[in-house]
Design a protein around this motif. Structure first.
Motif, short mmCIF file in Angstrom:
data_model
loop_
_atom_site.label_atom_id
_atom_site.label_comp_id
_atom_site.label_asym_id
_atom_site.label_seq_id
_atom_site.Cartn_x
_atom_site.Cartn_y
_atom_site.Cartn_z
N GLY A 302 0.86 -1.21 0.00
CA GLY A 302 0.03 0.00 -0.09
C GLY A 302 0.88 1.19 0.16
N ARG A 303 1.90 1.24 0.76
CA ARG A 303 2.78 2.46 0.69
C ARG A 303 3.43 2.55 -0.56
N GLU A 304 3.97 1.55 -1.18
CA GLU A 304 4.34 1.62 -2.17
C GLU A 304 3.70 2.35 -3.44
N THR A 305 2.55 1.52 -3.20
CA THR A 305 1.52 1.94 -4.42
C THR A 305 0.93 3.46 -4.64
N ARG A 306 0.74 3.99 -3.25
CA ARG A 306 0.59 5.33 -3.09
C ARG A 306 1.48 6.42 -3.37
N ALA A 307 2.88 5.73 -2.96
CA ALA A 307 4.00 6.68 -3.51
C ALA A 307 4.07 6.56 -4.94
#
Length: 413
Positions: A302-307
């Motif tokens: 989730g963190r990677e996708t939003r970034a």
């Protein structure tokens, strides 16, 4: 035995009845993933239910509590015919079923728009669909498929058996994972199945869920992700046994096809059954640490996708989502991806056009909107069909369009 569910968690495994499935991934409150929003309802609140993913450490069933409102499936929006791959897949599957049934009855539970049974009919089979969705049954009728319009219960199974005789083959594809009360469902199977009959289940497989971090394949309509062991333990309660099983790695992110027959009509299990069970044990699917690690991967994803989306938006790029799929709705809801990131979604299913995604309220348009609105990036929510989508979008690629594929790990293609 205590009640199977208390509020939003299961107190016992719905397959093997072992107590206290382990809660490893609470995903927050979600509206049902296929509860798309009409334009006139955009300002109204949607019903939402906790999506708490648990696992039975006795049989490897990944599961959530069944909280879907009564009769939700009377009007349904998913149809398999929207994906070209499913036409080929069901054509090949029909040949397998025809080889087992001969001229005797094939019943498809959750027959949807009749894609599988239409393929069986072209082979000269005798068929009957079983589905509660009136709108979908009308589509099946256009394919020449007869549908018994009802939920599959012991009572309706007896009705069909009395009217049509027992079924030599009962098949269910991507429906078994919708069933909250598996034991009552299996009672119905035993009522309708011929003494020498075969029950064939095709569903996504828990092993691939774990290995590929496919957390999005659990949602309020998909209450279970099965291991082969969980099916074998469930079947044993009904004097059925697994006699063959087949891995289908290219279907819905990784599925399996399982054949069950009555113990009173014994057949030697194929070598594949033992091999797949051993494979599951080797994957750590009965170990709590496996699921703790999976939950950590989901949050990192989730963190990677939003970034990545933040970076694309900072470049001034226009982003659309491809696939108003149920699994995609789980992903964007949990990751907080809404109209701040995605201008619209496209989908090949005309039943979804003009509606809005649940929770995130993103407008859904036909695939032709990709050319009309000219997004720079397609966020692929239907990532399990990415190869097909990539080939179809030649014009988008030719003008420099890129894809963001979130699973099994976020990447730009």
């Amino acid at each position: 035995m205590p009640p199977l569910a208390t509020n939003a968690t299961l107190t016992a495994c719905r397959a093997c009845k072992a107590p206290s499935p382990y809660l490893f991934l609470p995903l927050g409150d979600h509206a049902p993933a296929q509860m798309l929003i009409r334009p006139e309802d955009l300002d109204r609140p949607q019903p939402a239910f906790p999506l708490n993913t648990q696992v039975c450490l006795e049989c490897g069933l990944i599961e959530i509590a069944d909280q879907i409102p009564a009769d939700f499936f009377r009007h349904y929006l998913y149809v398999p015919s929207g994906a070209a791959r499913m036409h080929t897949h069901f054509h090949d599957f029909a040949e397998v079923l025809a080889g087992i049934a001969g001229e005797e009855l094939i019943v498809d539970i959750g027959s949807n728009d009749g894609l599988l049974l239409a393929a069986c009919n072209t082979l000269g089979c005798t068929t009957l669909g079983f589905d509660p969705a009136e709108n979908i049954a009308e589509l099946a009728a256009q394919r020449g498929v007869e549908t018994f319009l009802a939920y599959f219960t012991p009572e309706t199974a007896a009705q069909v058996r009395d009217a049509r005789g027992p079924a030599k083959v009962i098949v269910t594809t991507n429906t078994f994972n919708h069933i909250g009360d598996l034991h009552t469902f299996m009672e119905a199977i035993c009522i309708l199945l011929a003494p020498n009959g075969t029950f064939v289940i095709e569903v996504p497989r828990a092993k691939e869920y774990i290995e590929h971090t496919e957390f999005d394949n659990i949602y309020h309509e998909h209450v279970s992700e099965f291991s082969l062991l969980s099916i074998a333990k469930l079947a044993a309660n009904f004097d059925l046994e697994v006699t063959d099983a087949l891995s289908l790695p290219d279907i819905h992110g990784g599925s399996m096809r399982v054949f069950l027959t009555r113990k009173e009509a014994p057949r030697a299990p194929s070598d594949r059954v033992g091999a797949m069970l051993a494979e599951e044990m080797g994957s750590g699917m009965l170990e709590q640490s496996t699921y703790d690690e999976l939950a950590s991967r989901v949050e990192e994803m989730g963190r990677e996708t939003r970034a990545m989306l933040d970076d694309l938006k900072a470049q001034g790029l226009k982003i659309a989502g491809y696939g108003a799929s149920a699994r995609g709705n789980t992903l964007i809801t949990h990751f907080g991806i809404d109209t701040r990131y995605l201008d619209f979604l496209v989908d090949r299913n005309p039943l979804k056009h003009g509606l809005y995604s649940p929770n995130t309220r993103i407008p859904i348009k036909p695939v032709s909107a990709i050319e009309e609105k000219a997004p720079d990036v397609l966020f692929v929510l239907a990532w399990n069909f990415f190869d097909e989508i990539y080939e179809q979008q030649e014009a988008f690629r030719a003008r420099g369009g890129k894809f963001l594929v979130p699973l099994p790990s976020p990447q730009i293609v």
